[in-house]
Design a protein around this motif. Sequence first.
Motif, mmCIF file in Angstrom:
data_model
loop_
_atom_site.group_PDB
_atom_site.id
_atom_site.type_symbol
_atom_site.label_atom_id
_atom_site.label_comp_id
_atom_site.label_asym_id
_atom_site.label_seq_id
_atom_site.Cartn_x
_atom_site.Cartn_y
_atom_site.Cartn_z
ATOM 1 N N GLY A 1 3.840 24.975 1.631
ATOM 2 C CA GLY A 1 4.602 26.146 0.667
ATOM 3 C C GLY A 1 5.943 26.357 0.831
ATOM 4 O O GLY A 1 6.384 26.641 -0.179
ATOM 5 N N SER A 2 6.541 26.249 1.909
ATOM 6 C CA SER A 2 8.008 25.956 2.073
ATOM 7 C C SER A 2 8.604 25.086 1.348
ATOM 8 O O SER A 2 9.575 25.067 0.701
ATOM 9 N N MET A 3 7.972 23.957 1.359
ATOM 10 C CA MET A 3 8.536 22.496 0.666
ATOM 11 C C MET A 3 8.373 23.109 -0.953
ATOM 12 O O MET A 3 9.360 22.598 -1.406
ATOM 13 N N LYS A 4 7.242 23.472 -1.426
ATOM 14 C CA LYS A 4 7.397 23.479 -2.811
ATOM 15 C C LYS A 4 8.546 24.825 -3.170
ATOM 16 O O LYS A 4 9.030 24.491 -4.177
ATOM 17 N N THR A 5 8.584 25.885 -2.556
ATOM 18 C CA THR A 5 9.605 26.795 -2.872
ATOM 19 C C THR A 5 10.878 26.176 -2.550
ATOM 20 O O THR A 5 11.667 26.422 -3.481
ATOM 21 N N GLN A 6 11.197 25.417 -1.534
ATOM 22 C CA GLN A 6 12.615 24.777 -1.312
ATOM 23 C C GLN A 6 12.845 23.796 -2.522
ATOM 24 O O GLN A 6 13.956 23.723 -3.442
ATOM 25 N N ILE A 7 11.773 22.851 -3.070
ATOM 26 C CA ILE A 7 12.005 22.248 -4.343
ATOM 27 C C ILE A 7 12.446 22.892 -5.644
ATOM 28 O O ILE A 7 13.302 22.592 -6.419
ATOM 29 N N ILE A 8 11.644 24.002 -5.876
ATOM 30 C CA ILE A 8 11.924 24.859 -6.900
ATOM 31 C C ILE A 8 13.240 25.643 -7.001
ATOM 32 O O ILE A 8 14.110 25.801 -7.960
ATOM 33 N N ASN A 9 13.731 25.782 -5.428
ATOM 34 C CA ASN A 9 14.912 26.480 -5.759
ATOM 35 C C ASN A 9 16.327 25.686 -5.500
ATOM 36 O O ASN A 9 17.234 26.063 -5.235
ATOM 37 N N GLY A 10 15.808 24.305 -5.490
ATOM 38 C CA GLY A 10 16.774 23.216 -5.411
ATOM 39 C C GLY A 10 17.599 23.283 -3.849
ATOM 40 O O GLY A 10 18.597 22.608 -3.643
ATOM 41 N N LEU A 11 16.643 23.425 -3.044
ATOM 42 C CA LEU A 11 16.917 22.986 -1.613
ATOM 43 C C LEU A 11 17.979 23.997 -1.213
ATOM 44 O O LEU A 11 18.933 23.718 -0.360
ATOM 45 N N SER A 12 18.117 25.152 -1.727
ATOM 46 C CA SER A 12 18.970 26.351 -1.341
ATOM 47 C C SER A 12 18.612 26.843 -0.126
ATOM 48 O O SER A 12 17.491 27.381 0.040
ATOM 49 N N THR A 13 19.560 27.038 0.677
ATOM 50 C CA THR A 13 19.337 27.773 2.405
ATOM 51 C C THR A 13 20.482 28.408 2.581
ATOM 52 O O THR A 13 21.726 27.744 2.386
ATOM 53 N N ASN A 14 20.306 29.435 3.419
ATOM 54 C CA ASN A 14 21.737 29.851 4.035
ATOM 55 C C ASN A 14 21.743 29.317 5.482
ATOM 56 O O ASN A 14 21.188 29.725 6.334
ATOM 57 N N LYS A 15 22.533 28.191 5.546
ATOM 58 C CA LYS A 15 22.668 27.257 6.501
ATOM 59 C C LYS A 15 23.519 28.172 7.684
ATOM 60 O O LYS A 15 24.627 28.452 7.553
ATOM 61 N N LEU A 16 22.655 28.370 8.923
ATOM 62 C CA LEU A 16 23.481 29.244 10.064
ATOM 63 C C LEU A 16 24.165 28.261 11.120
ATOM 64 O O LEU A 16 24.872 28.719 11.811
ATOM 65 N N GLY A 17 23.766 27.023 11.108
ATOM 66 C CA GLY A 17 24.182 26.199 12.138
ATOM 67 C C GLY A 17 23.550 24.854 12.005
ATOM 68 O O GLY A 17 22.328 24.916 11.714
ATOM 69 N N GLY A 18 23.970 23.849 12.841
ATOM 70 C CA GLY A 18 23.213 22.750 12.997
ATOM 71 C C GLY A 18 23.979 21.425 13.634
ATOM 72 O O GLY A 18 25.244 21.610 13.696
ATOM 73 N N ASN A 19 23.254 20.389 13.503
ATOM 74 C CA ASN A 19 24.165 19.210 14.075
ATOM 75 C C ASN A 19 24.353 18.156 12.896
ATOM 76 O O ASN A 19 24.625 17.243 13.373
ATOM 77 N N CYS A 20 24.232 18.527 11.852
ATOM 78 C CA CYS A 20 24.175 17.585 10.596
ATOM 79 C C CYS A 20 25.055 18.197 9.680
ATOM 80 O O CYS A 20 25.338 19.411 9.426
ATOM 81 N N GLU A 21 26.032 17.485 9.108
ATOM 82 C CA GLU A 21 26.982 17.780 8.007
ATOM 83 C C GLU A 21 26.292 18.042 6.652
ATOM 84 O O GLU A 21 25.250 17.576 6.555
ATOM 85 N N GLU A 22 27.120 18.846 5.866
ATOM 86 C CA GLU A 22 26.430 19.044 4.654
ATOM 87 C C GLU A 22 26.428 17.577 3.703
ATOM 88 O O GLU A 22 27.444 16.934 3.720
ATOM 89 N N ASP A 23 25.372 17.153 3.326
ATOM 90 C CA ASP A 23 25.124 16.003 2.623
ATOM 91 C C ASP A 23 25.481 15.813 1.263
ATOM 92 O O ASP A 23 25.812 14.783 0.547
ATOM 93 N N GLU A 24 26.001 16.687 0.584
ATOM 94 C CA GLU A 24 26.322 17.185 -0.748
ATOM 95 C C GLU A 24 25.516 16.360 -1.864
ATOM 96 O O GLU A 24 25.847 15.885 -2.725
#
Length: 256
Positions: A91-114
């Motif tokens: 369900g979340s994957m479908k939503t993310q695809i529809i929303n263009g993988l938009s997310t409010n990134k709070l932190g992580g160990n990966c750089e923005e892949d642009e």
Amino acid sequence: MDFWTESIINIGDWEFQRRTKSGLLKKMPPSQKGWLTTLGAIKGVWDYLYANGFASLRTRALNQDPLENFFGAIRSGCGGADNPTIVQFVGSMKTQIINGLSTNKLGGNCEEDESSLLTNLQAFLNEGAHNVTNGDNVNNSTMATKVLISAAEAIATDVTNGNRNILSVAYVGGFIMKHLLPSIQNCNDCKQIICGNEEDPHNLFISFKEFSTATSHLNYPSGLLVTAVGIGVTLIENFLNEASCYKKIAQRVLSN
């Protein structure tokens, strides 16, 4: 290429010892094997590209940050769940695809892949949805008709696809459903109209609020009920944009 070849030889000569009950055990750990595989793969990629006319290779782009960011977006869509269920993940994957993988990134160990999706279906979802403007007279009853015509189809599509914006509307729909059920206990047709199930995409957020995976304690509204609530919210919001300065707002909303 010379550096990679030398590195493969050096890393291959590394020895790791692990203490066991039978004594010290020499064994190549998975990280060492993975590193050797990666270096060999990069050499193979460059050999192929060079043979096909490429003059350079941006090795910095050879990483799995986009994949890790994708899973991070899915966890974000699951309310921050580290171990989502299959239903939640899909369900979340479908939503993310529809929303263009938009997310409010709070932190992580990966750089923005642009990176961006080739298509996110936004054009399809927004087709037929137009901005509705009210007439000069806020009491004009045609305002409701205009909003319904332009918004109903878009809201119904959002409900079907479990759009992130509709999840909170479904939660309100569950609250309304809770208060409607006592009065329709003897009407199966009524129950069928307003009752949904937790597998419905629009009920994804409600399922996350369950405090037990064994039994369901919350109310899951149907798509029809959520659509009706969404249209009602849209009507009120459009009305308030024009009539917020007037007295007796509640009476004016009901009259329209």
